[in-house]
Design a protein around this motif. Structure first.
Motif, PDB file in Angstrom:
ATOM      1  N   VAL A 290      43.177  51.180  43.870  1.00  0.00           N
ATOM      2  CA  VAL A 290      42.955  51.120  42.424  1.00  0.00           C
ATOM      3  C   VAL A 290      44.269  51.347  41.684  1.00  0.00           C
ATOM      4  N   ALA A 291      45.024  52.357  42.101  1.00  0.00           N
ATOM      5  CA  ALA A 291      46.298  52.654  41.439  1.00  0.00           C
ATOM      6  C   ALA A 291      47.279  51.507  41.582  1.00  0.00           C
ATOM      7  N   ALA A 292      47.280  50.844  42.751  1.00  0.00           N
ATOM      8  CA  ALA A 292      48.194  49.717  42.955  1.00  0.00           C
ATOM      9  C   ALA A 292      47.876  48.587  41.995  1.00  0.00           C
ATOM     10  N   ALA A 293      46.581  48.309  41.786  1.00  0.00           N
ATOM     11  CA  ALA A 293      46.203  47.235  40.860  1.00  0.00           C
ATOM     12  C   ALA A 293      46.576  47.595  39.431  1.00  0.00           C
ATOM     13  N   LEU A 294      46.340  48.842  39.031  1.00  0.00           N
ATOM     14  CA  LEU A 294      46.663  49.257  37.669  1.00  0.00           C
ATOM     15  C   LEU A 294      48.172  49.362  37.460  1.00  0.00           C
ATOM     16  N   GLY A 295      48.913  49.612  38.536  1.00  0.00           N
ATOM     17  CA  GLY A 295      50.367  49.694  38.425  1.00  0.00           C
ATOM     18  C   GLY A 295      50.999  48.399  37.971  1.00  0.00           C
ATOM     19  N   ALA A 296      50.296  47.274  38.165  1.00  0.00           N
ATOM     20  CA  ALA A 296      50.839  45.980  37.724  1.00  0.00           C
ATOM     21  C   ALA A 296      51.014  45.934  36.215  1.00  0.00           C
ATOM     22  N   LEU A 297      50.287  46.765  35.481  1.00  0.00           N
ATOM     23  CA  LEU A 297      50.415  46.777  34.026  1.00  0.00           C
ATOM     24  C   LEU A 297      51.791  47.276  33.578  1.00  0.00           C
ATOM     25  N   LEU A 567      39.793  36.357  47.408  1.00  0.00           N
ATOM     26  CA  LEU A 567      39.101  35.163  46.934  1.00  0.00           C
ATOM     27  C   LEU A 567      37.804  35.520  46.219  1.00  0.00           C
ATOM     28  N   LEU A 568      36.991  36.381  46.819  1.00  0.00           N
ATOM     29  CA  LEU A 568      35.718  36.746  46.201  1.00  0.00           C
ATOM     30  C   LEU A 568      35.926  37.535  44.912  1.00  0.00           C
ATOM     31  N   ASN A 569      36.948  38.368  44.889  1.00  0.00           N
ATOM     32  CA  ASN A 569      37.210  39.128  43.666  1.00  0.00           C
ATOM     33  C   ASN A 569      37.665  38.222  42.534  1.00  0.00           C
ATOM     34  N   MET A 570      38.441  37.186  42.851  1.00  0.00           N
ATOM     35  CA  MET A 570      38.870  36.263  41.813  1.00  0.00           C
ATOM     36  C   MET A 570      37.683  35.493  41.238  1.00  0.00           C
ATOM     37  N   ILE A 571      36.730  35.130  42.087  1.00  0.00           N
ATOM     38  CA  ILE A 571      35.529  34.450  41.598  1.00  0.00           C
ATOM     39  C   ILE A 571      34.744  35.373  40.679  1.00  0.00           C
ATOM     40  N   SER A 572      34.591  36.629  41.091  1.00  0.00           N
ATOM     41  CA  SER A 572      33.865  37.603  40.271  1.00  0.00           C
ATOM     42  C   SER A 572      34.558  37.835  38.933  1.00  0.00           C
ATOM     43  N   LEU A 573      35.887  37.973  38.973  1.00  0.00           N
ATOM     44  CA  LEU A 573      36.638  38.191  37.737  1.00  0.00           C
ATOM     45  C   LEU A 573      36.583  36.971  36.830  1.00  0.00           C
ATOM     46  N   GLY A 574      36.648  35.787  37.421  1.00  0.00           N
ATOM     47  CA  GLY A 574      36.542  34.574  36.615  1.00  0.00           C
ATOM     48  C   GLY A 574      35.227  34.508  35.870  1.00  0.00           C
ATOM     49  N   ALA A 575      34.135  34.885  36.551  1.00  0.00           N
ATOM     50  CA  ALA A 575      32.829  34.899  35.894  1.00  0.00           C
ATOM     51  C   ALA A 575      32.792  35.894  34.745  1.00  0.00           C
ATOM     52  N   THR A 576      33.349  37.075  34.958  1.00  0.00           N
ATOM     53  CA  THR A 576      33.357  38.095  33.909  1.00  0.00           C
ATOM     54  C   THR A 576      34.146  37.633  32.698  1.00  0.00           C
ATOM     55  N   ILE A 611      41.759  46.104  35.367  1.00  0.00           N
ATOM     56  CA  ILE A 611      40.753  47.150  35.565  1.00  0.00           C
ATOM     57  C   ILE A 611      39.640  46.643  36.478  1.00  0.00           C
ATOM     58  N   ALA A 612      39.116  45.463  36.181  1.00  0.00           N
ATOM     59  CA  ALA A 612      38.009  44.931  36.978  1.00  0.00           C
ATOM     60  C   ALA A 612      38.451  44.678  38.420  1.00  0.00           C
ATOM     61  N   PHE A 613      39.669  44.172  38.602  1.00  0.00           N
ATOM     62  CA  PHE A 613      40.157  43.932  39.953  1.00  0.00           C
ATOM     63  C   PHE A 613      40.288  45.248  40.714  1.00  0.00           C
ATOM     64  N   ALA A 614      40.819  46.257  40.036  1.00  0.00           N
ATOM     65  CA  ALA A 614      40.991  47.556  40.683  1.00  0.00           C
ATOM     66  C   ALA A 614      39.651  48.134  41.128  1.00  0.00           C
ATOM     67  N   LEU A 615      38.654  48.053  40.267  1.00  0.00           N
ATOM     68  CA  LEU A 615      37.357  48.628  40.603  1.00  0.00           C
ATOM     69  C   LEU A 615      36.658  47.822  41.694  1.00  0.00           C
ATOM     70  N   LEU A 683      30.286  44.761  33.021  1.00  0.00           N
ATOM     71  CA  LEU A 683      29.703  43.574  33.660  1.00  0.00           C
ATOM     72  C   LEU A 683      30.416  43.259  34.972  1.00  0.00           C
ATOM     73  N   ALA A 684      31.736  43.383  34.989  1.00  0.00           N
ATOM     74  CA  ALA A 684      32.500  43.104  36.212  1.00  0.00           C
ATOM     75  C   ALA A 684      32.078  44.025  37.345  1.00  0.00           C
ATOM     76  N   VAL A 685      31.867  45.292  37.028  1.00  0.00           N
ATOM     77  CA  VAL A 685      31.449  46.256  38.048  1.00  0.00           C
ATOM     78  C   VAL A 685      30.103  45.871  38.641  1.00  0.00           C
ATOM     79  N   LEU A 686      29.146  45.498  37.785  1.00  0.00           N
ATOM     80  CA  LEU A 686      27.808  45.156  38.272  1.00  0.00           C
ATOM     81  C   LEU A 686      27.805  43.846  39.062  1.00  0.00           C
ATOM     82  N   ILE A 687      28.541  42.843  38.565  1.00  0.00           N
ATOM     83  CA  ILE A 687      28.627  41.585  39.307  1.00  0.00           C
ATOM     84  C   ILE A 687      29.196  41.826  40.698  1.00  0.00           C
ATOM     85  N   ASP A 688      30.243  42.641  40.749  1.00  0.00           N
ATOM     86  CA  ASP A 688      30.874  42.890  42.037  1.00  0.00           C
ATOM     87  C   ASP A 688      29.949  43.651  42.978  1.00  0.00           C
ATOM     88  N   ALA A 689      29.280  44.679  42.473  1.00  0.00           N
ATOM     89  CA  ALA A 689      28.448  45.515  43.329  1.00  0.00           C
ATOM     90  C   ALA A 689      27.219  44.769  43.843  1.00  0.00           C
TER      91      ALA A 689
END
Length: 750
Positions: A290-297, A567-576, A611-615, A683-689
């Motif tokens: 999670v920290a690595a993804a947020l570090g990109a900011l 790949l799956l996370n990018m699909i989920s994020l795209g939907a969100t 945020i959504a990618f990190a979670l 929404l991103a959290v629920l779609i992913d879970a």
């Protein structure tokens, strides 16, 4: 390392708890929980400090008294504002404003008689001014001026405030109100859900304790950082939502594992050891992803985005550390009393050693048997949800993010509808060197001929339609021996596509020989901000992808699993992001949610992506760790996935629901971009879970088969020495695991 942490908690549990309590109380007494942290943080932060528009603003501040950022709309109670009685009172108002130490560069209709400062019906006129100070001081100074001069004035006039400074001031006030309301909703709902999940009052309170420590600790971090660098006030909102959510996520794993060990007959000390060595390791690894993804900011120059990186990394680290140290100490002190305050429905199922959830196991089994039939409809829905991204348009916050009844928004509407262009939205061209009169006039004439330009104001005169307005001698305040300011006023809607195109056209006009003009103003700032983020976005995405790949490889020993996860996370994020575009840009549900449709706020969209990618990586680790463990124990791919999801499905869903509540609470915000952030992240959290973990992951694992765990030989050797897993460095299954000892994510109730 984790064994040492467990032993420390067992030997020094009360000391750890005393230190934690003292630290929280000390932070509160220092004022960080009150105005301390807030007072150090800034509004704004959407612009690139190295951009042409920002540098233009600095030159104007230094040499021309600053850009217009406050517009006072003066309305006559009866008749016209240029009637004798109204004029007398208006001149008195302007005189008072010029005496105000927070203002400079005050210009009014009654001084200049400029027709463009008078409304078309003569009922309103403008006073333009620059509010002094940096982003923090400017907000405070603007509020002071607004409080002192707006409202009824001398019985004959009514004064309202607009412009950038007024909008920023109202946004800061509204953000605080939104935060209080969101937390007032999220905390009680979270407590209720925790009671439902755990069935015990004491167990339900423990995650809230970790969330509180994470929030308070991050406030202290922001307090310190705000003293040495620019930090956005909106980082407070992320701190509360993410701190509460992740604190609960991590504590949920620990509490569930500890209760499970007690139910299996382990002593309190042994239960703590096993909990820290398994759940603690998962928490640490999850926090790292999670920290690595947020570090990109942190790669973006806008401190609005960097601030969320500071807050996100801080809250993740503090939540993880408090979970690893404070939670085991609480377990040692509480022992079996962790189940105290048991609620009636919690008795059923207590003490079970096999805590698999039949529903999730059956769902995974169905998907594994028919991967294409079950996954393709879900994939089609997600891709359809992502389709609005094809028409996405980006913008930056303006008065439209405020509710309709916000005064600064109402003023902007009046300026747009009743005035012939507004200096507040003008492009400010600055030449920071001496310029002769003839080249300056020629340059201004060419600028005035551009499509959409109403007039061009310089020290040598006013120009319109490609020629000089002979009756206007010019504004001498726009000229200095060593610099010139040129105001390009258009009739185009601010931040529209046409207005942004005009910025490029102005920059393309050949300047006076030897000069290098800087172009500023709100539209120029938007163009520069979008360009700056676009330039850094590939680097940010590459860092996220690379760190995610490396961490998941260390965790799984496979090069396929990280690629599958990405790949799956990018699909989920795209939907969100597609759904958020459909709602907030295209205007669907605007009447229900009470916002004005406008382009997607570029910084908030990038933030929501990170945020959504990190979670999603958080839950990736939760699920994959159990599947990997079962696979290492010798189960075939289908059995490992089915049983792994059977063990983890409910706890991941419970964690996602609890985290989503923290974000969805911001859907009540009056600031539309905070609404978008809250609803989108939830929404991103629920779609992913649900969709990704429940269906797409087992389908992908079934289609990949044994190749899901592939890695080249040299990487397998590397992972054998340095890789991590829930049970420690990569190794052969232990005797305890071989007997079917439940996994970290199991729970006697969850």
């Amino acid at each position: 390392m984790f064994e040492h942490i467990a032993e420390l908690a067992i030997r020094r549990s009360r000391l750890i708890l005393v230190v934690a309590v003292v630290a929280v109380v000390a932070v509160a007494l220092m004022g960080v929980l009150g105005t301390g942290a807030f007072g150090k943080l800034l509004g704004g932060g959407y612009d690139d400090p190295a951009s042409s528009s920002t540098r233009a603003g600095k030159v104007i501040d230094a040499k021309f008294g600053g850009e217009t950022n406050l517009v006072l709309l003066v309305r006559a109670s009866e008749g016209r504002v240029d009637a004798p009685a109204a004029q007398q009172r208006a001149r008195a108002l302007v005189t008072d404003l010029r005496k105000n130490q927070n203002l400079e560069n005050v210009i009014s209709y009654w001084d200049t008689a400029a027709p463009d400062l008078l409304s078309k019906d003569g009922r309103e006129a403008m006073v333009l001014a620059h509010v002094k100070g940096d982003d923090t001081e400017r907000g405070e100074n603007a509020k002071s001026v607004i409080d002192a001069y707006t409202g009824p004035y001398e019985g004959a006039l009514t004064v309202q405030a607009g412009g950038g400074a007024a909008v920023t001031s109202e946004m800061g006030t509204q953000a605080g109100e939104d935060l209080v309301l969101a937390e007032g909703i999220a905390v009680p709902l979270t407590l209720i859900l925790l009671l439902l999940v755990f069935g015990s009052v004491v167990s339900a309170l423990l995650p809230l304790a970790i969330g509180t420590i994470a929030i308070v600790g991050t406030f202290a971090e922001l307090f310190v950082l705000g003293s040495v660098t620019d930090v956005s006030v909106f980082a407070i909102n992320l701190t509360t939502a993410l701190g509460l959510g992740l604190g609960i996520d991590y504590a949920l794993l620990m509490v569930s594992r500890f209760r499970e060990q007690l139910a299996a007959g382990a002593s309190v000390d042994d239960a703590v050891r096993r909990t820290v060595s398994t759940a603690g390791r998962t928490v640490a690894f999850s926090a790292a992803t999670v920290a690595a993804a947020l570090g990109a900011l942190l790669v973006f120059p806008q401190y609005f985005l960097r601030s969320f990186g500071y807050a996100g990394i801080g809250v993740v680290a503090i939540a993880a550390l408090s979970t690893l140290f404070v939670m085991p100490a609480l377990f040692v002190v509480l022992g079996h009393r962790v189940n105290s305050g048991r609620l009636p429905w919690a008795n059923r199922g207590q003490g079970r050693s096999d805590t698999r959830t039949p529903f999730w196991g059956r769902l995974a089994g169905t998907v594994m048997r028919r991967p294409a039939l079950t996954a393709l409809p879900v994939l089609a829905v997600l891709l359809l949800a992502a389709s609005p991204l094809l028409g996405i348009i980006f913008g930056t916050p303006d008065e439209r993010v405020l509710p309709d009844d916000a005064v600064s928004r109402q003023v902007s509407t009046v300026l747009r509808e009743k005035f012939n262009g507004s200096d507040d939205a003008a492009l400010h061209v600055v030449i920071d060197q001496p310029v002769s009169k003839a080249p300056l006039e020629s340059y201004a004439v060419e600028l005035s001929g551009l499509k959409g330009v109403v007039r061009v104001e310089t020290s040598t005169g006013t120009y319109a339609g490609g020629r000089s307005t002979a009756t206007d001698p010019g504004n001498t305040a726009l000229g200095r021996p060593d610099a010139q300011q040129i105001n390009v006023v258009s009739g185009l809607p601010p931040k529209s596509g046409e207005a942004q195109s005009l910025v490029e056209e102005v920059r393309a006009v050949a300047p006076p020989a030897g000069s290098r003009p800087l172009v500023g103003g709100v539209d120029a700032a938007l163009v520069d901000s979008k360009a700056s983020i676009a330039d850094r976005l590939p680097l940010a995405v590459a860092l996220v992808a690379l760190t995610t790949f490396l961490l998941l490889f260390l965790f799984t020993g496979s090069v396929v699993q990280p690629l599958r996860a990405l790949l799956l996370n990018m699909i989920s994020l795209g939907a969100t992001l597609g759904v958020m575009t459909w709602i907030f840009q295209d205007g669907h549900l605007s009447s229900l949610l009470g916002f004005t449709a406008q382009p997607m706020e570029v910084s908030m969209t990038v933030l929501m992506f990170c945020i959504a990618f990190a979670l999603s990586m958080d839950y990736e680790v939760f699920v994959t760790s159990r599947i990997k463990e079962l696979h290492d124990l010798g189960e075939d791919n289908e059995s490992a996935v089915t049983n792994g999801l059977g063990h983890t499905g409910r706890i991941v869903t419970a964690a996602a629901c609890l985290l989503a509540v923290s974000f969805f609470a911001f859907g009540t915000a009056e600031l539309s971009f905070m609404q978008m952030f809250g609803l989108g992240s939830g929404l991103a959290v629920l779609i992913d879970a649900v969709a990704v973990r429940g269906i797409l992951v087992p389908a992908a694992m079934r289609l990949l088969g044994r190749h899901a765990w592939y890695a080249p030989g040299f990487l397998r050797t590397f992972h054998g020495r340095f890789g991590l897993s829930e049970g420690g460095p990569a190794q052969e299954p232990t005797a305890e695991l071989a007997t079917g000892s439940p996994n970290v994510k199991d729970s006697t109730h969850v």
